[in-house]
Design a protein around this motif. Sequence first.
Motif, mmCIF file in Angstrom:
data_model
loop_
_atom_site.group_PDB
_atom_site.id
_atom_site.type_symbol
_atom_site.label_atom_id
_atom_site.label_comp_id
_atom_site.label_asym_id
_atom_site.label_seq_id
_atom_site.Cartn_x
_atom_site.Cartn_y
_atom_site.Cartn_z
ATOM 1 N N ARG A 25 26.217 54.831 41.124
ATOM 2 C CA ARG A 25 26.030 53.379 41.306
ATOM 3 C C ARG A 25 27.157 52.878 42.223
ATOM 4 O O ARG A 25 28.338 53.067 41.930
ATOM 5 C CB ARG A 25 26.116 52.704 39.938
ATOM 6 N N GLU A 26 26.749 52.242 43.344
ATOM 7 C CA GLU A 26 27.756 51.794 44.312
ATOM 8 C C GLU A 26 28.225 50.369 43.994
ATOM 9 O O GLU A 26 27.449 49.551 43.475
ATOM 10 C CB GLU A 26 27.167 51.841 45.724
ATOM 11 N N TRP A 27 29.444 50.093 44.397
ATOM 12 C CA TRP A 27 30.068 48.817 44.032
ATOM 13 C C TRP A 27 31.117 48.439 45.068
ATOM 14 O O TRP A 27 31.743 49.303 45.672
ATOM 15 C CB TRP A 27 30.709 48.993 42.656
ATOM 16 N N MET A 28 31.310 47.125 45.243
ATOM 17 C CA MET A 28 32.428 46.644 46.059
ATOM 18 C C MET A 28 33.155 45.527 45.337
ATOM 19 O O MET A 28 32.512 44.718 44.653
ATOM 20 C CB MET A 28 31.948 46.093 47.408
ATOM 21 N N GLY A 29 34.466 45.472 45.467
ATOM 22 C CA GLY A 29 35.245 44.386 44.869
ATOM 23 C C GLY A 29 36.275 43.847 45.846
ATOM 24 O O GLY A 29 36.560 44.469 46.875
ATOM 25 N N TYR A 30 36.810 42.667 45.499
ATOM 26 C CA TYR A 30 37.743 41.947 46.384
ATOM 27 C C TYR A 30 39.148 41.944 45.770
ATOM 28 O O TYR A 30 39.411 41.141 44.871
ATOM 29 C CB TYR A 30 37.286 40.501 46.549
ATOM 30 N N ARG A 31 40.001 42.827 46.229
ATOM 31 C CA ARG A 31 41.385 42.762 45.732
ATOM 32 C C ARG A 31 42.045 41.506 46.317
ATOM 33 O O ARG A 31 42.003 41.296 47.531
ATOM 34 C CB ARG A 31 42.191 43.980 46.188
ATOM 35 N N PRO A 32 42.674 40.708 45.459
ATOM 36 C CA PRO A 32 43.365 39.513 45.982
ATOM 37 C C PRO A 32 44.791 39.897 46.358
ATOM 38 O O PRO A 32 45.611 40.151 45.483
ATOM 39 C CB PRO A 32 43.349 38.562 44.779
ATOM 40 N N SER A 33 45.106 39.953 47.654
ATOM 41 C CA SER A 33 46.341 40.628 48.058
ATOM 42 C C SER A 33 47.287 39.752 48.852
ATOM 43 O O SER A 33 46.894 39.043 49.778
ATOM 44 C CB SER A 33 45.980 41.851 48.896
ATOM 45 N N LEU A 34 48.558 39.863 48.499
ATOM 46 C CA LEU A 34 49.620 39.179 49.220
ATOM 47 C C LEU A 34 50.386 40.201 50.049
ATOM 48 O O LEU A 34 50.461 41.364 49.679
ATOM 49 C CB LEU A 34 50.532 38.464 48.212
ATOM 50 N N PRO A 35 50.966 39.758 51.164
ATOM 51 C CA PRO A 35 51.571 40.737 52.079
ATOM 52 C C PRO A 35 52.754 41.495 51.484
ATOM 53 O O PRO A 35 53.031 42.607 51.903
ATOM 54 C CB PRO A 35 52.018 39.890 53.277
ATOM 55 N N ASP A 36 53.454 40.897 50.489
ATOM 56 C CA ASP A 36 54.611 41.599 49.924
ATOM 57 C C ASP A 36 54.260 42.401 48.668
ATOM 58 O O ASP A 36 55.143 42.916 47.982
ATOM 59 C CB ASP A 36 55.762 40.620 49.630
ATOM 60 N N SER A 37 52.963 42.512 48.362
ATOM 61 C CA SER A 37 52.459 43.301 47.216
ATOM 62 C C SER A 37 52.928 42.787 45.860
ATOM 63 O O SER A 37 52.853 43.506 44.865
ATOM 64 C CB SER A 37 52.838 44.792 47.329
ATOM 65 N N LEU A 38 53.447 41.563 45.804
ATOM 66 C CA LEU A 38 53.793 40.960 44.507
ATOM 67 C C LEU A 38 52.810 39.830 44.225
ATOM 68 O O LEU A 38 52.392 39.133 45.156
ATOM 69 C CB LEU A 38 55.218 40.383 44.534
ATOM 70 N N PRO A 39 52.438 39.618 42.967
ATOM 71 C CA PRO A 39 51.519 38.514 42.665
ATOM 72 C C PRO A 39 52.233 37.160 42.727
ATOM 73 O O PRO A 39 53.457 37.099 42.824
ATOM 74 C CB PRO A 39 51.100 38.814 41.221
ATOM 75 N N VAL A 40 51.435 36.116 42.671
ATOM 76 C CA VAL A 40 51.977 34.758 42.515
ATOM 77 C C VAL A 40 51.786 34.369 41.049
ATOM 78 O O VAL A 40 50.665 34.278 40.561
ATOM 79 C CB VAL A 40 51.235 33.762 43.435
ATOM 80 N N ILE A 41 52.913 34.187 40.374
ATOM 81 C CA ILE A 41 52.877 33.780 38.958
ATOM 82 C C ILE A 41 53.901 32.667 38.818
ATOM 83 O O ILE A 41 55.098 32.909 38.971
ATOM 84 C CB ILE A 41 53.254 34.947 38.009
ATOM 85 N N GLY A 42 53.423 31.465 38.571
ATOM 86 C CA GLY A 42 54.399 30.382 38.439
ATOM 87 C C GLY A 42 53.769 29.019 38.568
ATOM 88 O O GLY A 42 52.579 28.876 38.844
ATOM 89 N N ARG A 43 54.622 28.015 38.383
ATOM 90 C CA ARG A 43 54.178 26.627 38.453
ATOM 91 C C ARG A 43 53.923 26.228 39.909
ATOM 92 O O ARG A 43 54.661 26.650 40.802
ATOM 93 C CB ARG A 43 55.297 25.749 37.872
ATOM 94 N N ALA A 44 52.887 25.452 40.133
ATOM 95 C CA ALA A 44 52.591 24.987 41.497
ATOM 96 C C ALA A 44 53.734 24.106 42.004
ATOM 97 O O ALA A 44 54.368 23.391 41.228
ATOM 98 C CB ALA A 44 51.285 24.199 41.493
ATOM 99 N N SER A 45 53.948 24.162 43.319
ATOM 100 C CA SER A 45 55.054 23.379 43.889
ATOM 101 C C SER A 45 54.834 21.884 43.715
ATOM 102 O O SER A 45 55.779 21.130 43.503
ATOM 103 C CB SER A 45 55.188 23.675 45.384
ATOM 104 N N GLY A 46 53.554 21.454 43.774
ATOM 105 C CA GLY A 46 53.289 20.022 43.801
ATOM 106 C C GLY A 46 52.786 19.443 42.491
ATOM 107 O O GLY A 46 52.340 18.294 42.471
ATOM 108 N N SER A 47 52.825 20.200 41.394
ATOM 109 C CA SER A 47 52.348 19.658 40.125
ATOM 110 C C SER A 47 52.958 20.415 38.949
ATOM 111 O O SER A 47 52.903 21.644 38.897
ATOM 112 C CB SER A 47 50.821 19.737 40.038
ATOM 113 N N GLN A 48 53.518 19.667 38.025
ATOM 114 C CA GLN A 48 54.106 20.269 36.825
ATOM 115 C C GLN A 48 53.058 20.899 35.924
ATOM 116 O O GLN A 48 53.351 21.799 35.136
ATOM 117 C CB GLN A 48 54.854 19.187 36.019
ATOM 118 N N GLY A 49 51.816 20.416 36.040
ATOM 119 C CA GLY A 49 50.776 20.854 35.097
ATOM 120 C C GLY A 49 49.851 21.925 35.648
ATOM 121 O O GLY A 49 48.833 22.246 35.023
#
Length: 417
Positions: free
Chosen positions: A346-370
């Motif tokens: 069974r064939e499949w394709m997926g979309y890796r969500p990738s940043l150029p420095d290979s680290l994820p984004v985990i944190g509070r948004a710059s423009g909103s505390q919530g």
Amino acid sequence: MSRAEPLVIIGAGIIGVCVAAYLAERGLAPLVIDRSGVVEETSSGNAAALAFSDILPLAQKGMLRNLPRWLADPLGPLAVPPAYLPRLTPWLWRFWRAGHGDQQTAVNAQAALMRLAEAEWLALMERSGTRRMLREDGSLELYESEAEFSASLPGWSVRERCGIAFEHVNRPGIDRLQPGLGAMFVRGTFVPGWKTVSDPEHLGKAIWAHAERHGARFEAATVEAVEPAGEASRLTLADGTEIVASRVVIAAGAWSHRFARRFGDRIPLETERGYNTTLPADAFDLKRQLIFSSHGFVVTPLQTGIRVGGAVELGGLERPPDYRRARAMLEKARRFMPGIRTQGGREWMGYRPSLPDSLPVIGRASGSQGVFHAFGHGHLGLTQAAATGRLIADLVSGNSPAIDPRPFRPDRFRGRI
Ligand SMILES: Cc1cc2nc3c(=O)[nH]c(=O)nc-3n(C[C@H](O)[C@H](O)[C@H](O)COP(=O)(O)OP(=O)(O)OC[C@H]3O[C@@H](n4cnc5c(N)ncnc54)[C@H](O)[C@@H]3O)c2cc1C
């Protein structure tokens, strides 16, 4: 129609599901919204590895070295459709720079996240009753020449300094770890701490069941837009419904940057599309995950089959899948694993969500505390999902985070081309 919600997670991939589990365990009863169901997209069909030793940035991991050879092969491990190249160039430039900048800081950050990832996955599996889905038989990386093996050694030295155990083996060692491989493999590296799961979709759905038992709720809907609304955020769904949420977690995989922009963060998120074929479980007597690094693919034993795949296609979110890539890897597997039965897959394709420095984004948004970001895990989303859940839950509930979250902050790309 408009309604209020205290806490909404956009996206029910493995990241959204793990974030939901941690928040629900803390009594915060999140609402998770996804257009396609729970763990139905990229998180459902990946290679099932808990790759805790994978701490090198991709730009450093031989990708740049192999680039000319790979790009010369239209169905090779790395492809960039020419029409997409102009859009991709800024990301590629950042990627190139990540391979030439301060590597040690990135490695240390990834190693810290991986230590947390392992501890949190094992604990979450215990709490959710999913430990039986874990396979602990390590991985075997294979090399076709002494030169290829030697080129891998600096990377192994970096891992050794981070306390990661491995064993280099020669041909008899390869045969002991995986009988029946082609004669072209002269060297291998066994990583005992590498783990896999019985099926990433089943695991993700089981973690969701755990989250639901603790009060998480699911709604099937497409989020059209999210925007600031005073101290809260307003989500607009495709059917016109509006939800005013006190807090929002953006965990929409490769689509997340579109939402993040409204909260002051321009994140250079690209997608590395990947392909695989899942064969019947008896297609080969596979002892553990095999890694063919220089060909950009792995072969994984799942409870539900044998999964052959990988590859990177930097082709964006709109282009239709090109399953010739999956077939090219299957063809190579046939050479590397004589006797593998490649029918009935069974064939499949997926979309890796990738940043150029290979680290994820985990944190509070710059423009909103919530608003909190939880995306960009690239090749490692399954591996780092529980750690991401833990960190986001710490941030949302105001506890001090389990590890220093600064390397993953959303504004780290600001002002840098
Ligand atoms: C071939 C391949 C092999 C891989 N192997 C591994 C591996 O072995 N180990 C590992 O750790 N990682 C692996 N990965 C990477 C891993 O699969 C990803 O990093 C991970 O699945 C990302 O999870 P996510 O939850 O961020 O994104 P997704 O799984 O993509 O989930 C995002 C969700 O957001 C939803 N969404 C998006 N936009 C909207 C919207 N507007 N409204 C509503 N919902 C929306 C989507 O429907 C989707 O369900 C592999 C990836 C590929 C392609």
